[in-house]
Scaffold this active site. Structure first.
Site, PDB file in Angstrom:
ATOM      1  N   HIS A 200       0.803  -1.217   0.000  1.00  0.00           N
ATOM      2  CA  HIS A 200       0.000   0.000   0.000  1.00  0.00           C
ATOM      3  C   HIS A 200       0.836   1.267   0.000  1.00  0.00           C
ATOM      4  O   HIS A 200       0.410   2.292  -0.482  1.00  0.00           O
ATOM      5  CB  HIS A 200      -1.010  -0.019   1.133  1.00  0.00           C
ATOM      6  CG  HIS A 200      -2.199  -0.804   0.743  1.00  0.00           C
ATOM      7  ND1 HIS A 200      -2.220  -2.165   0.824  1.00  0.00           N
ATOM      8  CD2 HIS A 200      -3.363  -0.428   0.181  1.00  0.00           C
ATOM      9  CE1 HIS A 200      -3.370  -2.594   0.346  1.00  0.00           C
ATOM     10  NE2 HIS A 200      -4.084  -1.567  -0.049  1.00  0.00           N
ATOM     11  N   ARG A 343     -15.977   1.211  -1.796  1.00  0.00           N
ATOM     12  CA  ARG A 343     -15.747  -0.152  -1.313  1.00  0.00           C
ATOM     13  C   ARG A 343     -15.858  -0.144   0.208  1.00  0.00           C
ATOM     14  O   ARG A 343     -15.244   0.691   0.866  1.00  0.00           O
ATOM     15  CB  ARG A 343     -14.348  -0.633  -1.715  1.00  0.00           C
ATOM     16  CG  ARG A 343     -14.051  -2.048  -1.242  1.00  0.00           C
ATOM     17  CD  ARG A 343     -12.670  -2.494  -1.650  1.00  0.00           C
ATOM     18  NE  ARG A 343     -11.643  -1.773  -0.917  1.00  0.00           N
ATOM     19  CZ  ARG A 343     -10.343  -1.885  -1.162  1.00  0.00           C
ATOM     20  NH1 ARG A 343      -9.907  -2.660  -2.143  1.00  0.00           N
ATOM     21  NH2 ARG A 343      -9.468  -1.218  -0.452  1.00  0.00           N
ATOM     22  N   GLU A 442     -12.170 -11.096  -6.187  1.00  0.00           N
ATOM     23  CA  GLU A 442     -10.752 -11.170  -5.857  1.00  0.00           C
ATOM     24  C   GLU A 442     -10.366 -12.476  -5.187  1.00  0.00           C
ATOM     25  O   GLU A 442      -9.193 -12.774  -5.008  1.00  0.00           O
ATOM     26  CB  GLU A 442     -10.341  -9.985  -4.973  1.00  0.00           C
ATOM     27  CG  GLU A 442     -11.232  -9.778  -3.768  1.00  0.00           C
ATOM     28  CD  GLU A 442     -10.942  -8.469  -3.013  1.00  0.00           C
ATOM     29  OE1 GLU A 442      -9.858  -7.914  -3.179  1.00  0.00           O
ATOM     30  OE2 GLU A 442     -11.831  -8.029  -2.261  1.00  0.00           O
ATOM     31  N   ASP A 466      -5.346  -8.849  -5.327  1.00  0.00           N
ATOM     32  CA  ASP A 466      -5.639  -9.978  -4.458  1.00  0.00           C
ATOM     33  C   ASP A 466      -5.921 -11.244  -5.256  1.00  0.00           C
ATOM     34  O   ASP A 466      -5.502 -12.323  -4.871  1.00  0.00           O
ATOM     35  CB  ASP A 466      -6.828  -9.656  -3.545  1.00  0.00           C
ATOM     36  CG  ASP A 466      -6.382  -8.846  -2.325  1.00  0.00           C
ATOM     37  OD1 ASP A 466      -5.161  -8.808  -2.069  1.00  0.00           O
ATOM     38  OD2 ASP A 466      -7.233  -8.268  -1.643  1.00  0.00           O
ATOM     39  N   CYS A 513     -10.514  -2.958 -11.077  1.00  0.00           N
ATOM     40  CA  CYS A 513      -9.977  -1.851 -10.296  1.00  0.00           C
ATOM     41  C   CYS A 513      -8.625  -2.183  -9.677  1.00  0.00           C
ATOM     42  O   CYS A 513      -8.134  -1.473  -8.822  1.00  0.00           O
ATOM     43  CB  CYS A 513     -10.960  -1.418  -9.219  1.00  0.00           C
ATOM     44  SG  CYS A 513     -11.218  -2.670  -7.952  1.00  0.00           S
TER      45      CYS A 513
END
Lengths: 593, 89
Positions: A200, A343, A442, A466, A513
């Site tokens: 991240h 989300r 995912e 993922d 995405c």
């Protein structure tokens, strides 16, 4: 012997995670943080000792500040002294002390950890203040906090100056929050020992447009503060102590990069339409409200992924419905954007770092996170859902649930959402009529049962990061296996194809995405798959649009057919990169080999 | 003894760090518990950081509440400091 001229020039290779070139001075950030250990107290009996240690560090810090004050007085006269008085006063501030002591006592963490939590707490409070001057006061809190930390860990190390805008940060690792902070501090670039392409921290670096190289392993040991340094965020290179010629080469590259960026921006506002009129919707992935203007200017038509975790991160208290609502309203009502996909809570995995109340899991990526966590903590989930439903009155809202692995989870989540909406309706609170509900695809099991899921949702959004990780069994933050992370693995491509085909057969939209959606080299493949929406890091949009506009659907389908017949990732990669660099020579030279 | 009084902040920069520091210096001299309130937010009047988080600009109104044996003296000294614009401007 230590003059600049004699410093040896060398190059370190890491993983380029955010493009761009910066030339500047290295600054070793938070060095003591790396050396300071954060740990939990084994039992309550250690609390008193820890608090005593903290108080001793306060005393020592005060002594040092008084010394500095006296020295300054001799040198500079009266004026600058008051800021040191303010620092001393912070040091003695009863709330500042109380918070820290409470953290030690209640959370059973060591003094260093407690101190860091107090600093974070004030950072958050001051960030909310509108007044620019007061906002800046958080730097005083940090300054004092760092001094205390240093004294806790035994002192003696030299003072850390405030970060200057021209600096390139060198660190062992940076949390996403640190990285976000860099945007605020206008840091030029950063390089870290740890990290991978999809951590991240990397994602945030791209979002805030800071060139970055991670996974350098030992850069903190090989570079010193004030060393001259070049970061090439596209190539993943760090040049330390470059000679003048090297600097010149990179200045050229820098100019080239900036020109190319400008060039792409011209494509930003044009629709993503192929030459044979196939239209792809383009979304931006964001996590901060502050990113919206750059998302619009880079050509997003909507927000394809709003990550809500940052509303939770770094807080000791859960955010209120109102806090959620204000964020969501800003996102769905943003000027220049047509829709927003929010989300729900996806906390877990590498984002799971700031709350010591939650138990550590051995394998958090596959642990109690995302929808699993929400369905366990229904009340917490409802707070977020209510805020999203309320925000939907202000703009086109889509909601999606992460990490769905089976139909029961989806049904349960939808049921809770319906209850929430019913309550709001009963209270007469306005909502949008047409909130679309979708799932992130995912988890590989979701692909397998996509036909069942498709019956109950309005859209799919494929989260490739993922999906790839789970399908290929890779630990995303384990650097030793990142080489296995391969979006072009035939298994991954088949999974994606399956999702899109099933979605279309059921008559629903399929978006993507994940990071893969913003990779220019994959654009034609995704076109060939007839994806409906690509949502990506906003910076990637202009280049992706440029490629879409110069492609055709029929050509993309042919390319897809070709690669789907190949049996290995390396064959596919070779074929695609060869094809794309011939087809778009200009676009695929910039990044070098 | 409880004293409550509302003041208007009249110095140009509002309650900035140096000014807040002066308030804390005065508050801390007294035994009384001292609270500052603005727009429903109440903070400890002996904590510099807490006062800063009130973010009081020029023209804002703050209510001071002092509780304790020397509350009246505390209120008087704090009031004087504020009315004096903290010796600034």
């Amino acid at each position: 012997m230590d003059t600049d001229a004699e410093k040896k020039s060398f190059v370190l290779k890491g993983i380029g995670v955010s493009p761009g070139i910066v030339i500047g001075k290295a600054y070793l950030y938070d060095r003591f943080d790396a050396q300071v250990s954060f740990y939990r107290l084994r039992d309550k009996n250690l609390v008193a000792k820890e608090i005593k240690r903290f108080r001793a560090a306060l005393k020592e810090s005060e002594k040092q500040l008084l010394e500095v004050k006296n020295r300054l007085f001799e040198l500079a006269g009266r004026e600058p002294l008051y800021i040191i008085d303010v620092h001393i006063m912070i040091l003695k501030d009863r709330m500042f002390i109380n918070h820290t002591v409470q953290y030690i006592r209640n959370m059973l963490v060591n003094a260093e950890w407690a101190m860091k939590m107090t600093i974070d707490r004030y950072r958050e409070i001051f960030e909310k203040v509108e007044d620019e001057y007061l906002k800046g006061r958080v730097s005083d809190v940090r300054y004092v906090g760092q001094r205390i930390l240093r004294n806790l860990s035994g002192g003696k190390k030299e003072d850390i100056p405030k970060i200057d805008g021209k600096d390139i940060i060198i660190a062992v690792d940076l949390s996403p929050a640190d990285t976000a902070q860099m945007m605020i501090n206008k840091v030029q670039g950063f390089a870290t020992d740890m990290g991978g392409k999809t951590s991240h921290t990397a994602i945030v670096a791209r979002a805030v447009e800071i060139p970055a190289v991670v996974g350098l392993e030992s850069i903190t040991k090989r570079v010193r503060t004030n060393d001259n340094i070049i970061i090439d965020g596209a190539a993943g290179l760090v040049v330390v102590n470059p000679d003048p010629e090297m600097i010149k080469v990179y200045e050229d590259k820098q100019r080239h990069f900036e020109k190319a960026q400008e060039n792409y921006l011209r494509y930003a506002r044009l629709p993503a339409l192929t030459e044979d009129n196939y239209k792809v919707e383009i979304g931006g992935n964001i996590e901060f409200i502050e990113e919206i203007p750059s998302t619009v200017s880079h050509g997003a038509e909507g927000i394809g992924l709003y990550r809500t975790e940052f509303i939770y991160i770094n807080k000791e208290q859960l955010p209120t419905e109102e806090e959620h609502f204000l964020h969501y309203r800003s996102v769905v009502s943003a000027e220049g954007l047509q829709w927003a996909t929010i989300r729900t809570f996806d906390l877990g995995g590498d984002k799971f770092f700031s709350d010591p109340k939650l138990a550590k899991e051995m394998n958090p990526q596959m642990g109690l996170r995302a929808i699993r966590f929400c369905l366990k903590e229904v009340e917490l989930f409802k707070v977020q859902l209510r805020a999203i439903a309320r925000a939907s009155a202000f703009g086109k809202t889509r909601i999606m649930f992460p990490m769905i692995s089976g139909i029961e989870e989806l049904r349960e989540a939808k049921k809770i959402f319906c209850e929430v909406k019913r309550d709001l309706r009963a209270k007469g609170i306005p909502m949008g009529e047409d909130i679309e509900v979708g799932v992130m695809i995912e988890v590989p099991s979701a692909v397998v049962i996509a036909d069942e899921l498709a019956k109950e949702v309005d859209f799919f959004s494929i989260g490739t990061n993922d999906l790839i990780q789970y399908a290929l069994a890779i630990d995303r933050i384990n650097e030793r296996v990142t080489y296995l992370y391969e979006p072009l693995h035939p298994a991954v491509l088949r999974l994606i194809k399956q999702v899109i085909d099933i979605g279309h057969r059921a008559g629903i939209r399929v978006a993507m995405c994940g990071e893969m959606a913003g990779e220019p080299a994959y654009v034609m493949i995704l076109l060939g798959l007839e994806i409906d929406e690509l949502s990506m890091n906003p910076l990637a949009i202009p280049k992706v649009k440029k490629i879409i506009r110069a492609s055709t659907l029929s050509e993309s389908k042919k390319l897809l057919e070709k690669i789907m017949a190949l049996s290995s990732a390396s064959e596919i990669r070779e074929y695609v990169s060869d094809y794309m660099s011939k087809r778009f020579p200009e676009e695929f030279q910039l990044n070098g080999p | 003894m409880v004293e409550i009084k509302t003041f208007e902040i009249k110095n140009k920069l509002g309650l900035h760090a140096r000014v807040a520091a002066k308030l804390v210096n005065v508050s801390s001299r007294f035994k009384a518990k001292i609270f500052f309130e603005r727009d429903g937010k109440v903070v400890n009047g002996k904590s510099l950081l807490s006062i800063l988080t009130l973010a009081c600009p020029l023209g804002s109104r703050i209510t001071i509440r002092a509780e304790g044996i020397d509350a009246r003296d505390a209120m008087e000294d704090l009031g004087k400091l504020i009315e004096d614009k903290f010796g600034e401007d």
